[in-house]
Write a protein that holds these residues in place. Sequence first.
Motif, mmCIF file in Angstrom:
data_model
loop_
_atom_site.group_PDB
_atom_site.id
_atom_site.type_symbol
_atom_site.label_atom_id
_atom_site.label_comp_id
_atom_site.label_asym_id
_atom_site.label_seq_id
_atom_site.Cartn_x
_atom_site.Cartn_y
_atom_site.Cartn_z
ATOM 1 N N THR A 18 26.464 -52.446 -17.336
ATOM 2 C CA THR A 18 26.368 -51.375 -16.187
ATOM 3 C C THR A 18 25.318 -49.854 -17.460
ATOM 4 N N MET A 19 24.936 -49.803 -17.238
ATOM 5 C CA MET A 19 24.366 -48.620 -18.225
ATOM 6 C C MET A 19 24.048 -47.300 -16.733
ATOM 7 N N TRP A 20 25.163 -46.340 -17.812
ATOM 8 C CA TRP A 20 25.404 -45.231 -17.264
ATOM 9 C C TRP A 20 24.390 -44.161 -18.488
ATOM 10 N N PRO A 46 17.298 -36.113 -27.386
ATOM 11 C CA PRO A 46 17.742 -36.941 -27.265
ATOM 12 C C PRO A 46 17.803 -37.888 -26.046
ATOM 13 N N ARG A 47 18.241 -38.870 -25.408
ATOM 14 C CA ARG A 47 18.197 -39.351 -24.385
ATOM 15 C C ARG A 47 20.315 -40.297 -24.674
ATOM 16 N N LEU A 48 20.996 -39.816 -24.106
ATOM 17 C CA LEU A 48 21.715 -40.501 -23.805
ATOM 18 C C LEU A 48 22.355 -41.621 -22.486
ATOM 19 N N ARG A 95 10.052 -48.542 -29.059
ATOM 20 C CA ARG A 95 10.180 -49.347 -28.406
ATOM 21 C C ARG A 95 11.387 -50.652 -28.331
ATOM 22 N N GLN A 96 12.293 -51.082 -27.852
ATOM 23 C CA GLN A 96 13.450 -52.111 -28.670
ATOM 24 C C GLN A 96 12.775 -53.089 -28.415
ATOM 25 N N ASP A 97 13.014 -54.451 -29.210
ATOM 26 C CA ASP A 97 12.048 -55.486 -28.315
ATOM 27 C C ASP A 97 13.229 -56.402 -27.078
ATOM 28 N N LEU A 98 12.246 -56.836 -25.925
ATOM 29 C CA LEU A 98 13.059 -57.180 -25.257
ATOM 30 C C LEU A 98 14.160 -58.529 -25.669
ATOM 31 N N HIS A 99 14.952 -58.339 -24.884
ATOM 32 C CA HIS A 99 15.853 -59.703 -24.951
ATOM 33 C C HIS A 99 17.316 -59.407 -23.635
ATOM 34 N N ARG A 100 18.370 -60.686 -23.980
ATOM 35 C CA ARG A 100 18.633 -60.822 -23.264
ATOM 36 C C ARG A 100 20.414 -60.762 -23.431
ATOM 37 N N PHE A 157 15.446 -59.933 -19.250
ATOM 38 C CA PHE A 157 14.914 -59.612 -19.948
ATOM 39 C C PHE A 157 14.980 -57.478 -19.902
ATOM 40 N N HIS A 158 15.314 -57.245 -21.143
ATOM 41 C CA HIS A 158 15.580 -55.381 -21.128
ATOM 42 C C HIS A 158 15.350 -54.999 -21.965
ATOM 43 N N ALA A 159 15.440 -53.857 -22.951
ATOM 44 C CA ALA A 159 14.490 -52.599 -23.912
ATOM 45 C C ALA A 159 15.306 -51.582 -23.608
ATOM 46 N N ALA A 174 14.086 -44.006 -21.321
ATOM 47 C CA ALA A 174 14.294 -44.937 -19.944
ATOM 48 C C ALA A 174 14.263 -46.217 -20.343
ATOM 49 N N THR A 175 15.376 -47.623 -20.039
ATOM 50 C CA THR A 175 15.790 -48.981 -20.266
ATOM 51 C C THR A 175 14.275 -49.619 -19.313
ATOM 52 N N HIS A 176 13.572 -50.124 -20.286
ATOM 53 C CA HIS A 176 13.049 -51.199 -19.440
ATOM 54 C C HIS A 176 13.408 -52.188 -19.378
ATOM 55 N N GLN A 190 21.122 -43.597 -32.242
ATOM 56 C CA GLN A 190 23.128 -43.216 -32.883
ATOM 57 C C GLN A 190 23.802 -44.293 -31.727
ATOM 58 N N ARG A 191 24.660 -45.649 -31.895
ATOM 59 C CA ARG A 191 25.538 -45.491 -31.261
ATOM 60 C C ARG A 191 26.926 -45.656 -31.528
ATOM 61 N N ILE A 192 27.291 -45.761 -30.312
ATOM 62 C CA ILE A 192 29.034 -45.162 -30.508
ATOM 63 C C ILE A 192 29.874 -46.657 -30.473
HETATM 64 O O1 LIG Z 1 19.316 -48.252 -24.099
HETATM 65 C C1 LIG Z 1 18.949 -49.388 -23.506
HETATM 66 O O2 LIG Z 1 18.039 -48.040 -22.551
HETATM 67 C C2 LIG Z 1 19.304 -50.590 -23.924
HETATM 68 C C3 LIG Z 1 19.440 -50.614 -25.195
HETATM 69 C C4 LIG Z 1 20.012 -51.982 -25.244
HETATM 70 O O3 LIG Z 1 19.852 -52.999 -24.671
HETATM 71 C C5 LIG Z 1 20.184 -53.295 -26.324
HETATM 72 O O4 LIG Z 1 20.783 -51.717 -26.788
HETATM 73 O O5 LIG Z 1 21.187 -54.071 -26.124
#
Ligand SMILES: O=C(O)CCC(=O)C(=O)O
Length: 257
Positions: free
Chosen positions: A132-134, A195-197, A109-114, A184-186, A145-147, A61-63
């Motif tokens: 910033t990821m809080w 869930p992980r918020l 896992r999401q695709d690695l992206h910039r 690059f991260h995901a 946890a974010t890659h 879910q994305r707010i």
């Molecule tokens: O939720 C995450 O750990 C990262 C998500 C992300 O990189 C994105 O949605 O662009």
Amino acid sequence: MSHLSPAATVDEVLEPLQRDGYAIVDHFLSPAEAAAKRADLVSLLEQTPTGRNDFEGFHTQRIYALFAKTRAFDELATHPLVLGVLDRILGSYQFSAPQGIQIGPGETRQDLHRDDGPYPVPRPRPELVVNTMWALDDFSAENGATHVVPGSHRWIDQVPQSDTPTEQAIMPAGSVMFFVGSVFHAGGANRTDSPRLGVILEYCAGWLRQQENQYLAVPKETARELPQRMQELLGYGMHNEFLGQVDARHPSKWLRS
Ligand SMILES: O=C(O)CCC(=O)C(=O)O
């Protein structure tokens, strides 16, 4: 992965951020503060659908339009440590895509992206985005946890492969990961039952188009009541004396009118 203490200075954050592309400050918020911010998002999450594609995440879910919906992150968005880092990397900046991200059980896992991928400016180039990821839950290897691909912010033509090694931003609730838009991260896979918020407060250079249009995302009536720094970050500011003017006036005058 180096972890900094909540007393970290701007220089101490910049060192791993520039070397590796990311830096983690553990326990920036107390457990009670993190829990309060988490609680603030619960009712919003009840009204928030899961993603429409693999990138948004079918179990995530994305707010969006975060600053229209809660005031719980204003202070973090304008915290001196955060702004100090942004001053040094971007100089002039604004919000790009602030959003809550709850990765649900069963997410892949999401695709690695910039995060700076949408901007068609040739590399190498200065950083255009800082994020910033809080963490509002404990971020673990199992719950998503974010890659991050360390050092990939220096890549020019190279792209990650399926076997590219990543590190995960494993951090307790209340921690924050700074990362540059070129790394690059995901979002991770969630193999747990909970869930992980997290909340990303993402900023882009002041001369760029925001990823989420904050003028339309946050009603003018809401923006008008916010502290000046928040208004500027939403976009009611100028980059040099040309970019952002309205009818040849500073946008803050238009906001007050
Ligand atoms: O939720 C995450 O750990 C990262 C998500 C992300 O990189 C994105 O949605 O662009």
